[in-house]
Design a protein around this motif. Sequence first.
Motif, PDB file in Angstrom:
ATOM      1  N   THR A  63      -0.196   2.179   5.530  1.00  0.00           N
ATOM      2  CA  THR A  63      -0.582   1.350   4.369  1.00  0.00           C
ATOM      3  C   THR A  63       0.072   1.700   2.985  1.00  0.00           C
ATOM      4  N   ALA A  64      -1.393   2.602   2.787  1.00  0.00           N
ATOM      5  CA  ALA A  64      -0.768   3.438   1.729  1.00  0.00           C
ATOM      6  C   ALA A  64       0.993   3.765   0.886  1.00  0.00           C
ATOM      7  N   VAL A  65       1.487   4.079   1.616  1.00  0.00           N
ATOM      8  CA  VAL A  65       2.989   4.137   1.584  1.00  0.00           C
ATOM      9  C   VAL A  65       3.356   2.657   0.994  1.00  0.00           C
ATOM     10  N   ALA A  66       3.754   1.585   2.198  1.00  0.00           N
ATOM     11  CA  ALA A  66       3.718   0.347   2.117  1.00  0.00           C
ATOM     12  C   ALA A  66       2.952  -0.517   0.942  1.00  0.00           C
ATOM     13  N   THR A  67       2.250  -0.011   0.237  1.00  0.00           N
ATOM     14  CA  THR A  67       1.355  -0.227  -0.810  1.00  0.00           C
ATOM     15  C   THR A  67       1.983   0.181  -2.060  1.00  0.00           C
ATOM     16  N   LYS A  68       2.466   1.266  -2.483  1.00  0.00           N
ATOM     17  CA  LYS A  68       2.865   2.089  -3.118  1.00  0.00           C
ATOM     18  C   LYS A  68       4.427   1.631  -3.462  1.00  0.00           C
ATOM     19  N   TYR A  69       4.930   0.943  -2.334  1.00  0.00           N
ATOM     20  CA  TYR A  69       6.645   0.443  -2.665  1.00  0.00           C
ATOM     21  C   TYR A  69       6.199  -0.546  -3.357  1.00  0.00           C
ATOM     22  N   LEU A  70       5.469  -1.617  -3.050  1.00  0.00           N
ATOM     23  CA  LEU A  70       5.433  -2.378  -2.743  1.00  0.00           C
ATOM     24  C   LEU A  70       4.014  -3.572  -4.228  1.00  0.00           C
ATOM     25  N   ALA A  71       2.818  -3.118  -4.071  1.00  0.00           N
ATOM     26  CA  ALA A  71       2.075  -3.489  -5.053  1.00  0.00           C
ATOM     27  C   ALA A  71       2.821  -3.580  -6.772  1.00  0.00           C
ATOM     28  N   SER A  72       1.941  -4.374  -7.360  1.00  0.00           N
ATOM     29  CA  SER A  72       2.615  -4.175  -8.648  1.00  0.00           C
ATOM     30  C   SER A  72       1.750  -2.968  -9.110  1.00  0.00           C
ATOM     31  N   GLU A  73       2.034  -2.159 -10.631  1.00  0.00           N
ATOM     32  CA  GLU A  73       2.467  -0.564 -11.018  1.00  0.00           C
ATOM     33  C   GLU A  73       0.952  -0.173 -11.181  1.00  0.00           C
ATOM     34  N   ASN A  74      -0.047  -1.852 -11.670  1.00  0.00           N
ATOM     35  CA  ASN A  74      -1.128  -1.487 -12.196  1.00  0.00           C
ATOM     36  C   ASN A  74      -2.519  -2.160 -11.553  1.00  0.00           C
ATOM     37  N   PRO A  75      -2.611  -1.622 -10.433  1.00  0.00           N
ATOM     38  CA  PRO A  75      -3.662  -3.110  -9.164  1.00  0.00           C
ATOM     39  C   PRO A  75      -4.784  -2.480 -10.254  1.00  0.00           C
ATOM     40  N   LYS A  76      -5.728  -3.530 -10.206  1.00  0.00           N
ATOM     41  CA  LYS A  76      -7.065  -3.719 -10.596  1.00  0.00           C
ATOM     42  C   LYS A  76      -7.709  -3.576  -9.666  1.00  0.00           C
ATOM     43  N   ILE A  77      -7.789  -4.745  -8.917  1.00  0.00           N
ATOM     44  CA  ILE A  77      -8.285  -5.444  -7.909  1.00  0.00           C
ATOM     45  C   ILE A  77      -7.954  -5.101  -6.647  1.00  0.00           C
ATOM     46  N   LEU A  78      -8.782  -4.618  -6.083  1.00  0.00           N
ATOM     47  CA  LEU A  78      -8.215  -4.622  -4.019  1.00  0.00           C
ATOM     48  C   LEU A  78      -9.353  -5.691  -3.712  1.00  0.00           C
ATOM     49  N   ALA A  79      -9.105  -6.158  -2.819  1.00  0.00           N
ATOM     50  CA  ALA A  79     -10.050  -6.725  -1.568  1.00  0.00           C
ATOM     51  C   ALA A  79      -9.586  -7.075   0.005  1.00  0.00           C
ATOM     52  N   ILE A  80     -10.885  -6.209   0.349  1.00  0.00           N
ATOM     53  CA  ILE A  80     -10.510  -6.034   2.134  1.00  0.00           C
ATOM     54  C   ILE A  80     -10.990  -6.562   2.648  1.00  0.00           C
ATOM     55  N   LEU A  81     -11.210  -7.457   3.227  1.00  0.00           N
ATOM     56  CA  LEU A  81     -10.888  -8.144   4.759  1.00  0.00           C
ATOM     57  C   LEU A  81     -11.478  -7.907   6.045  1.00  0.00           C
ATOM     58  N   GLY A  82     -12.934  -7.615   6.211  1.00  0.00           N
ATOM     59  CA  GLY A  82     -13.574  -7.379   7.061  1.00  0.00           C
ATOM     60  C   GLY A  82     -14.397  -6.135   6.503  1.00  0.00           C
ATOM     61  N   ALA A  83     -14.959  -5.669   7.844  1.00  0.00           N
ATOM     62  CA  ALA A  83     -15.983  -4.315   7.506  1.00  0.00           C
ATOM     63  C   ALA A  83     -15.878  -2.964   8.509  1.00  0.00           C
ATOM     64  N   GLY A  84     -14.606  -2.759   9.467  1.00  0.00           N
ATOM     65  CA  GLY A  84     -14.923  -2.158  10.646  1.00  0.00           C
ATOM     66  C   GLY A  84     -14.070  -0.989  10.193  1.00  0.00           C
ATOM     67  N   VAL A  85     -13.890  -0.530  11.284  1.00  0.00           N
ATOM     68  CA  VAL A  85     -13.415   1.137  11.624  1.00  0.00           C
ATOM     69  C   VAL A  85     -11.832   1.233   9.924  1.00  0.00           C
TER      70      VAL A  85
END
Length: 320
Positions: free
Chosen positions: A125-147
């Motif tokens: 996911t980190a690799v994909a995010t590095k290439y696809l997310a905007s340059e300076n992301p400010k807010i992260l949302a995680i849905l789920g609270a498991g492993v």
Amino acid sequence: MEFDSSPVFLNSEKITRYIDGRWDSLISCLETSFVLYSSDDGQVIQPVRENVTVRDYNGLLFSMPVCSSPHEALATKIITVYNDNHLRGLPRIQGVILLFSAVDGVLKAILEAPVITAKRTAGATAVATKYLASENPKILAILGAGVQARSHFEVLTHLYNFEEVRIWNIHQNNGEKLVKELNDKGFHCVCCSNVEEAVRDADIIVTATFSKTPILKAVWVKPGAHINVIGASNPTSQELDPELMRSAVVYTDSREAACVESGDIIISEVEVYAEIGEVILGKKEAFRDKTTVFKSLGMAVQDLVSAKLVYDAYTSDLQK
Ligand SMILES: NC(=O)C1=CN([C@@H]2O[C@H](COP(=O)(O)OP(=O)(O)OC[C@H]3O[C@@H](n4cnc5c(N)ncnc54)[C@H](O)[C@@H]3O)[C@@H](O)[C@H]2O)C=CC1
Ligand SMILES: O=C(O)C1=NCCCC1
């Protein structure tokens, strides 16, 4: 001549010792694995995984073989996924990774699968995010609270300095438990009571649940957000509303697997624009300004490179 053919057994505790704190090495190995998989030169042979349904107990058995010539290694991950195991107080995902030499077929190591599965999925996911997310992301949302929620929190906060991290879980008490656990370590996260509140204005969203039906709607998502879809790894499950899938540029790890395994892709009838390996290779564009989805299915080659990273660290430690 004596030949000691005994493989080493690396349990979760040992694996954690050799993989913790090594996100940058792991991310770099995973980036290479995406490139090898998406190149047309046959350096990685990875068939679509097999699975067997255990109808009476709501379980699945997966078998994930792969050969990587550059690594001179073969691996097979064999895992069970039992969706009701939380009711038994057991992990939902269990199993092992077998690591062989591709040169002589010797079984080098048997590694417990859960820690590597958690870390390599988040690293991918980190690799994909590095290439696809905007340059300076400010807010992260995680849905789920498991492993996976935990490992994704770890890797994404390793990569970025977020102003806000929001967590939502279907059972709010588990969401609150995770938030407390993280905040006790010095982070500042908040637990949200619904998905809309969690994802509002988020730049990066992770869906890591066992939901079978969509939990994330198009109207809640900020245009230009990047969404990593980790759950719903079978053709009848979805985490994203079809409207959201259709409004986004869709990337995946393996197009071949996505077309038979991903309910989000199959039910929405969307085209996969690119494998993330094709983006890294420069064959396809990274649309950072558009809403992007990375549909992660999980690949055996990711397990191979991660298992090898751990095994090599273990053997070099033995030689000290
Ligand atoms: N893409 C990949 O490579 C991988 C994907 N996965 C998938 O990631 C997802 C999460 O796995 P883990 O974190 O290991 O599981 P987990 O059991 O540790 O956590 C699952 C989470 O989903 C939530 N949940 C369960 N049913 C739900 C529902 N109906 N609606 C909303 N939330 C629900 C639970 O409350 C929990 O927070 C699963 O779908 C699993 O199959 C897991 C490993 C690798
Ligand atoms: O790649 C994996 O490992 C998994 N993928 C989807 C289902 C659970 C495990």
